[in-house]
Design a protein around this motif. Structure first.
Motif, PDB file in Angstrom:
ATOM      1  N   LYS A   1      23.141  75.503  73.291  1.00  0.00           N
ATOM      2  CA  LYS A   1      22.169  75.991  74.216  1.00  0.00           C
ATOM      3  C   LYS A   1      21.111  74.784  74.849  1.00  0.00           C
ATOM      4  O   LYS A   1      19.893  74.872  73.701  1.00  0.00           O
ATOM      5  CB  LYS A   1      21.282  76.911  74.198  1.00  0.00           C
ATOM      6  CG  LYS A   1      20.415  77.243  75.247  1.00  0.00           C
ATOM      7  CD  LYS A   1      20.030  78.758  74.807  1.00  0.00           C
ATOM      8  CE  LYS A   1      19.114  78.672  76.803  1.00  0.00           C
ATOM      9  NZ  LYS A   1      18.129  80.180  76.696  1.00  0.00           N
ATOM     10  N   GLY A   2      21.076  74.317  75.449  1.00  0.00           N
ATOM     11  CA  GLY A   2      19.843  72.952  76.336  1.00  0.00           C
ATOM     12  C   GLY A   2      20.333  71.643  75.779  1.00  0.00           C
ATOM     13  O   GLY A   2      19.709  70.481  76.588  1.00  0.00           O
ATOM     14  N   SER A   3      21.672  71.150  75.072  1.00  0.00           N
ATOM     15  CA  SER A   3      21.536  70.377  74.712  1.00  0.00           C
ATOM     16  C   SER A   3      22.455  68.903  75.765  1.00  0.00           C
ATOM     17  O   SER A   3      23.753  70.490  76.672  1.00  0.00           O
ATOM     18  CB  SER A   3      23.323  70.003  73.464  1.00  0.00           C
ATOM     19  OG  SER A   3      23.611  68.730  73.832  1.00  0.00           O
ATOM     20  N   PRO A   4      21.901  68.441  75.582  1.00  0.00           N
ATOM     21  CA  PRO A   4      22.916  67.357  77.555  1.00  0.00           C
ATOM     22  C   PRO A   4      23.993  66.635  77.353  1.00  0.00           C
ATOM     23  O   PRO A   4      24.623  66.161  77.964  1.00  0.00           O
ATOM     24  CB  PRO A   4      21.198  65.705  77.140  1.00  0.00           C
ATOM     25  CG  PRO A   4      21.346  65.910  75.364  1.00  0.00           C
ATOM     26  CD  PRO A   4      20.959  67.430  74.885  1.00  0.00           C
ATOM     27  N   THR A   5      24.565  66.997  75.299  1.00  0.00           N
ATOM     28  CA  THR A   5      25.901  66.621  76.240  1.00  0.00           C
ATOM     29  C   THR A   5      26.938  67.934  75.232  1.00  0.00           C
ATOM     30  O   THR A   5      28.129  68.596  76.204  1.00  0.00           O
ATOM     31  CB  THR A   5      26.300  65.993  74.695  1.00  0.00           C
ATOM     32  OG1 THR A   5      25.873  66.121  73.719  1.00  0.00           O
ATOM     33  CG2 THR A   5      25.996  64.287  74.788  1.00  0.00           C
ATOM     34  N   CYS A   6      26.366  68.534  74.950  1.00  0.00           N
ATOM     35  CA  CYS A   6      26.950  70.345  74.046  1.00  0.00           C
ATOM     36  C   CYS A   6      26.718  71.282  74.079  1.00  0.00           C
ATOM     37  O   CYS A   6      26.662  72.843  74.014  1.00  0.00           O
ATOM     38  CB  CYS A   6      27.003  70.063  73.049  1.00  0.00           C
ATOM     39  SG  CYS A   6      28.294  68.600  71.889  1.00  0.00           S
ATOM     40  N   GLY A   7      26.096  71.532  75.304  1.00  0.00           N
ATOM     41  CA  GLY A   7      25.580  72.981  75.719  1.00  0.00           C
ATOM     42  C   GLY A   7      26.726  73.783  76.488  1.00  0.00           C
ATOM     43  O   GLY A   7      27.420  72.712  77.467  1.00  0.00           O
ATOM     44  N   VAL A   8      26.929  74.535  76.867  1.00  0.00           N
ATOM     45  CA  VAL A   8      27.739  75.604  77.730  1.00  0.00           C
ATOM     46  C   VAL A   8      27.087  76.228  78.658  1.00  0.00           C
ATOM     47  O   VAL A   8      28.049  76.056  80.056  1.00  0.00           O
ATOM     48  CB  VAL A   8      28.430  76.332  76.694  1.00  0.00           C
ATOM     49  CG1 VAL A   8      29.404  77.125  77.538  1.00  0.00           C
ATOM     50  CG2 VAL A   8      28.554  76.241  75.082  1.00  0.00           C
ATOM     51  N   TYR A   9      26.901  76.817  79.024  1.00  0.00           N
ATOM     52  CA  TYR A   9      26.813  77.315  80.021  1.00  0.00           C
ATOM     53  C   TYR A   9      24.576  76.592  80.401  1.00  0.00           C
ATOM     54  O   TYR A   9      24.430  77.248  81.387  1.00  0.00           O
ATOM     55  CB  TYR A   9      26.122  78.744  80.157  1.00  0.00           C
ATOM     56  CG  TYR A   9      27.652  79.234  79.417  1.00  0.00           C
ATOM     57  CD1 TYR A   9      28.262  79.258  80.600  1.00  0.00           C
ATOM     58  CD2 TYR A   9      27.304  80.081  78.076  1.00  0.00           C
ATOM     59  CE1 TYR A   9      29.760  79.853  79.886  1.00  0.00           C
ATOM     60  CE2 TYR A   9      28.902  80.215  77.957  1.00  0.00           C
ATOM     61  CZ  TYR A   9      29.817  80.431  79.077  1.00  0.00           C
ATOM     62  OH  TYR A   9      31.032  80.969  78.391  1.00  0.00           O
ATOM     63  N   THR A  10      23.618  75.871  79.573  1.00  0.00           N
ATOM     64  CA  THR A  10      22.534  75.587  80.032  1.00  0.00           C
ATOM     65  C   THR A  10      22.315  74.327  79.401  1.00  0.00           C
ATOM     66  O   THR A  10      22.725  73.575  78.048  1.00  0.00           O
ATOM     67  CB  THR A  10      21.240  76.476  79.263  1.00  0.00           C
ATOM     68  OG1 THR A  10      21.895  77.737  78.993  1.00  0.00           O
ATOM     69  CG2 THR A  10      19.867  76.170  79.760  1.00  0.00           C
ATOM     70  N   THR A  11      21.890  73.206  79.833  1.00  0.00           N
ATOM     71  CA  THR A  11      21.697  72.022  79.141  1.00  0.00           C
ATOM     72  C   THR A  11      20.770  71.549  79.991  1.00  0.00           C
ATOM     73  O   THR A  11      19.722  72.258  80.186  1.00  0.00           O
ATOM     74  CB  THR A  11      22.678  70.706  80.349  1.00  0.00           C
ATOM     75  OG1 THR A  11      23.073  69.530  79.268  1.00  0.00           O
ATOM     76  CG2 THR A  11      22.199  70.570  81.685  1.00  0.00           C
ATOM     77  N   THR A  12      20.134  69.957  79.838  1.00  0.00           N
ATOM     78  CA  THR A  12      18.855  69.791  79.733  1.00  0.00           C
ATOM     79  C   THR A  12      19.006  68.686  81.323  1.00  0.00           C
ATOM     80  O   THR A  12      19.892  67.557  80.827  1.00  0.00           O
ATOM     81  CB  THR A  12      18.403  69.122  78.890  1.00  0.00           C
ATOM     82  OG1 THR A  12      17.987  70.117  77.362  1.00  0.00           O
ATOM     83  CG2 THR A  12      17.350  68.069  78.556  1.00  0.00           C
ATOM     84  N   SER A  13      18.105  68.602  82.123  1.00  0.00           N
ATOM     85  CA  SER A  13      18.170  67.585  83.062  1.00  0.00           C
ATOM     86  C   SER A  13      17.282  67.142  83.387  1.00  0.00           C
ATOM     87  O   SER A  13      15.554  67.759  83.386  1.00  0.00           O
ATOM     88  CB  SER A  13      18.456  68.696  84.157  1.00  0.00           C
ATOM     89  OG  SER A  13      18.438  67.709  85.501  1.00  0.00           O
ATOM     90  N   SER A  14      16.994  65.857  84.435  1.00  0.00           N
ATOM     91  CA  SER A  14      16.012  64.980  84.523  1.00  0.00           C
ATOM     92  C   SER A  14      15.973  63.807  85.403  1.00  0.00           C
ATOM     93  O   SER A  14      17.524  63.481  85.957  1.00  0.00           O
ATOM     94  CB  SER A  14      14.959  64.817  83.265  1.00  0.00           C
ATOM     95  OG  SER A  14      16.129  63.603  83.154  1.00  0.00           O
TER      96      SER A  14
END
Length: 204
Positions: free
Chosen positions: A104-117
Protein backbone atom coordinates in the motif's frame (compact mmCIF):
# COMPACT_ATOMS: atom_id res chain seq x y z
CA UNK A 1 1.35 -33.25 -14.20
CA UNK A 2 2.72 -31.61 -11.05
CA UNK A 3 0.59 -28.78 -9.64
CA UNK A 4 2.37 -25.49 -8.98
CA UNK A 5 0.96 -22.33 -7.42
CA UNK A 6 2.74 -19.01 -7.26
CA UNK A 7 2.91 -15.98 -4.99
CA UNK A 8 4.51 -12.98 -6.69
CA UNK A 9 5.59 -10.74 -3.82
CA UNK A 10 7.20 -7.32 -3.48
CA UNK A 11 10.74 -7.98 -2.16
CA UNK A 12 10.53 -5.45 0.70
CA UNK A 13 7.78 -7.59 2.24
CA UNK A 14 10.30 -10.39 2.73
CA UNK A 15 13.38 -8.36 3.61
CA UNK A 16 12.86 -4.86 5.03
CA UNK A 17 16.25 -3.55 3.92
CA UNK A 18 15.02 -2.55 0.45
CA UNK A 19 12.81 0.16 1.97
CA UNK A 20 13.90 3.52 0.56
CA UNK A 21 14.91 5.20 3.87
CA UNK A 22 15.87 2.02 5.69
CA UNK A 23 13.61 -0.14 7.86
CA UNK A 24 11.60 1.02 10.85
CA UNK A 25 9.75 -1.22 13.30
CA UNK A 26 6.74 -1.60 11.01
CA UNK A 27 8.90 -2.97 8.19
CA UNK A 28 10.48 -5.54 10.49
CA UNK A 29 7.05 -6.58 11.82
CA UNK A 30 5.65 -6.90 8.31
CA UNK A 31 8.54 -9.05 7.11
CA UNK A 32 8.16 -11.35 10.12
CA UNK A 33 4.43 -11.85 9.48
CA UNK A 34 4.92 -12.46 5.75
CA UNK A 35 7.69 -14.96 6.40
CA UNK A 36 5.48 -16.78 8.93
CA UNK A 37 2.80 -17.08 6.29
CA UNK A 38 5.25 -18.38 3.70
CA UNK A 39 6.67 -20.97 6.10
CA UNK A 40 3.17 -22.42 6.55
CA UNK A 41 2.44 -22.88 2.83
CA UNK A 42 1.85 -26.31 1.31
CA UNK A 43 4.69 -27.70 -0.80
CA UNK A 44 3.09 -26.84 -4.14
CA UNK A 45 3.24 -23.10 -3.40
CA UNK A 46 6.30 -21.19 -4.60
CA UNK A 47 7.52 -17.62 -4.11
CA UNK A 48 8.66 -15.21 -6.81
CA UNK A 49 10.29 -12.16 -5.22
CA UNK A 50 11.18 -9.95 -8.16
CA UNK A 51 14.00 -7.35 -8.11
CA UNK A 52 13.03 -4.08 -6.42
CA UNK A 53 12.41 -1.66 -9.31
CA UNK A 54 13.27 1.40 -7.23
CA UNK A 55 16.58 -0.14 -6.18
CA UNK A 56 17.35 -1.11 -9.77
CA UNK A 57 16.87 2.50 -10.86
CA UNK A 58 18.34 4.52 -7.98
CA UNK A 59 20.06 2.02 -5.65
CA UNK A 60 19.81 2.53 -1.89
CA UNK A 61 19.08 4.53 0.17
CA UNK A 62 16.84 6.94 -1.73
CA UNK A 63 14.39 9.64 -0.66
CA UNK A 64 10.61 9.20 -0.78
CA UNK A 65 9.20 9.77 -4.27
CA UNK A 66 5.94 9.52 -6.17
CA UNK A 67 5.02 7.34 -9.10
CA UNK A 68 5.26 10.37 -11.37
CA UNK A 69 8.76 11.25 -10.18
CA UNK A 70 9.96 7.70 -10.78
CA UNK A 71 8.41 7.79 -14.24
CA UNK A 72 10.18 11.07 -14.97
CA UNK A 73 13.48 9.49 -13.90
CA UNK A 74 13.05 6.52 -16.25
CA UNK A 75 11.48 3.71 -14.22
CA UNK A 76 9.51 2.49 -17.25
CA UNK A 77 12.46 0.54 -18.69
CA UNK A 78 13.05 -1.20 -15.35
CA UNK A 79 9.33 -1.96 -15.02
CA UNK A 80 9.24 -3.54 -18.47
CA UNK A 81 12.24 -5.76 -17.69
CA UNK A 82 10.75 -6.98 -14.40
CA UNK A 83 7.32 -7.57 -15.94
CA UNK A 84 8.99 -9.54 -18.75
CA UNK A 85 10.78 -11.67 -16.15
CA UNK A 86 7.56 -12.39 -14.26
CA UNK A 87 5.76 -13.10 -17.52
CA UNK A 88 8.35 -15.60 -18.64
CA UNK A 89 8.16 -17.45 -15.32
CA UNK A 90 4.37 -17.64 -15.65
CA UNK A 91 4.58 -18.79 -19.28
CA UNK A 92 7.15 -21.50 -18.57
CA UNK A 93 5.90 -22.77 -15.22
CA UNK A 94 2.14 -22.45 -15.95
CA UNK A 95 1.01 -22.05 -12.32
CA UNK A 96 -2.50 -23.21 -11.49
CA UNK A 97 -3.03 -20.10 -9.34
CA UNK A 98 -1.21 -16.81 -8.83
CA UNK A 99 -1.40 -14.31 -5.97
CA UNK A 100 0.24 -10.95 -6.64
CA UNK A 101 1.15 -9.21 -3.36
CA UNK A 102 2.08 -5.52 -3.35
CA UNK A 103 2.52 -2.69 -0.86
CA UNK A 104 0.00 0.00 0.00
CA UNK A 105 1.24 3.44 -1.00
CA UNK A 106 4.27 2.26 -2.95
CA UNK A 107 4.99 4.34 -6.07
CA UNK A 108 5.96 1.14 -7.88
CA UNK A 109 4.37 -1.77 -6.01
CA UNK A 110 1.08 -0.29 -4.83
CA UNK A 111 -1.86 -2.47 -5.89
CA UNK A 112 -4.81 -0.18 -5.17
CA UNK A 113 -3.03 2.75 -3.47
CA UNK A 114 0.06 4.59 -4.66
CA UNK A 115 1.92 7.84 -4.02
CA UNK A 116 1.40 10.80 -6.33
CA UNK A 117 2.79 14.31 -6.81
CA UNK A 118 3.70 16.91 -9.41
CA UNK A 119 7.09 15.66 -10.67
CA UNK A 120 8.12 19.16 -11.72
CA UNK A 121 8.02 20.28 -8.09
CA UNK A 122 10.23 17.50 -6.76
CA UNK A 123 13.59 18.65 -5.30
CA UNK A 124 15.90 16.39 -7.32
CA UNK A 125 18.95 17.52 -5.36
CA UNK A 126 17.56 15.53 -2.42
CA UNK A 127 18.34 12.27 -4.21
CA UNK A 128 22.10 12.60 -3.83
CA UNK A 129 21.85 14.28 -0.42
CA UNK A 130 19.69 11.47 0.94
CA UNK A 131 22.06 8.82 -0.40
CA UNK A 132 24.88 10.05 1.85
CA UNK A 133 22.83 10.50 5.05
CA UNK A 134 23.25 8.10 7.95
CA UNK A 135 20.19 6.10 8.97
CA UNK A 136 19.20 8.24 11.96
CA UNK A 137 19.29 11.35 9.78
CA UNK A 138 17.25 9.70 7.02
CA UNK A 139 14.63 8.54 9.51
CA UNK A 140 14.35 12.01 11.02
CA UNK A 141 14.18 13.88 7.71
CA UNK A 142 12.24 11.75 5.22
CA UNK A 143 8.88 13.23 6.28
CA UNK A 144 10.18 16.72 5.53
CA UNK A 145 10.84 15.64 1.95
CA UNK A 146 7.34 14.16 1.69
CA UNK A 147 5.92 17.52 2.75
CA UNK A 148 8.15 19.69 0.55
CA UNK A 149 7.57 17.48 -2.50
CA UNK A 150 3.81 17.34 -1.95
CA UNK A 151 3.62 13.54 -1.92
CA UNK A 152 0.13 12.17 -1.32
CA UNK A 153 -1.51 8.76 -1.16
CA UNK A 154 -4.05 8.30 -3.96
CA UNK A 155 -6.17 5.49 -5.34
CA UNK A 156 -4.45 3.64 -8.16
CA UNK A 157 -1.66 1.21 -8.89
CA UNK A 158 2.06 1.84 -8.65
CA UNK A 159 4.13 1.84 -11.82
CA UNK A 160 5.01 -1.87 -11.73
CA UNK A 161 1.65 -3.17 -10.57
CA UNK A 162 -0.14 -1.09 -13.17
CA UNK A 163 1.91 -2.91 -15.81
CA UNK A 164 1.37 -6.30 -14.16
CA UNK A 165 -2.40 -5.76 -14.01
CA UNK A 166 -2.41 -4.77 -17.67
CA UNK A 167 -0.52 -7.94 -18.64
CA UNK A 168 -1.90 -10.51 -16.23
CA UNK A 169 -5.14 -9.08 -14.85
CA UNK A 170 -7.31 -11.26 -17.08
CA UNK A 171 -5.62 -14.56 -16.23
CA UNK A 172 -7.88 -17.08 -14.55
CA UNK A 173 -7.34 -17.98 -10.89
CA UNK A 174 -5.30 -14.81 -10.32
CA UNK A 175 -5.64 -12.68 -7.19
CA UNK A 176 -4.33 -9.29 -6.05
CA UNK A 177 -3.54 -8.36 -2.45
CA UNK A 178 -2.21 -5.11 -1.00
CA UNK A 179 -0.28 -5.22 2.28
CA UNK A 180 -0.50 -2.18 4.54
CA UNK A 181 2.67 -2.04 6.63
CA UNK A 182 0.87 0.13 9.19
CA UNK A 183 -1.75 -2.60 9.65
CA UNK A 184 -0.40 -5.85 8.25
CA UNK A 185 -2.90 -8.36 9.66
CA UNK A 186 -5.83 -7.71 7.25
CA UNK A 187 -3.57 -8.29 4.26
CA UNK A 188 -2.14 -11.49 5.76
CA UNK A 189 -5.64 -12.78 6.52
CA UNK A 190 -6.72 -11.93 2.98
CA UNK A 191 -3.90 -14.04 1.56
CA UNK A 192 -4.79 -16.93 3.89
CA UNK A 193 -8.42 -16.77 2.78
CA UNK A 194 -7.42 -16.83 -0.88
CA UNK A 195 -5.09 -19.78 -0.32
CA UNK A 196 -7.85 -21.70 1.50
CA UNK A 197 -10.21 -21.00 -1.39
CA UNK A 198 -7.66 -22.20 -3.94
CA UNK A 199 -6.84 -25.32 -1.92
CA UNK A 200 -10.54 -26.27 -1.88
CA UNK A 201 -10.83 -26.10 -5.65
CA UNK A 202 -11.31 -29.48 -7.39
CA UNK A 203 -8.08 -31.03 -8.61
CA UNK A 204 -7.82 -31.53 -12.37
Amino acid sequence: MKVMKLIVVAPCLLTPFYVYRGPKDKEYRTAIEVRKLISSLPEDWHILAYPCPEFELLKWPRPPMSREVFEKLGIKRVIQDIADFIGRVITEEKPDAIIFVGVKGSPTCGVYTTTSSDPDNYPLTKIQEFFYMKKNERISRYKDIIKVAGLNLVKGSGALFGELMKRFGELSNTFWVEIDKDNVNPGIENIKTIIEKIEKQPKN
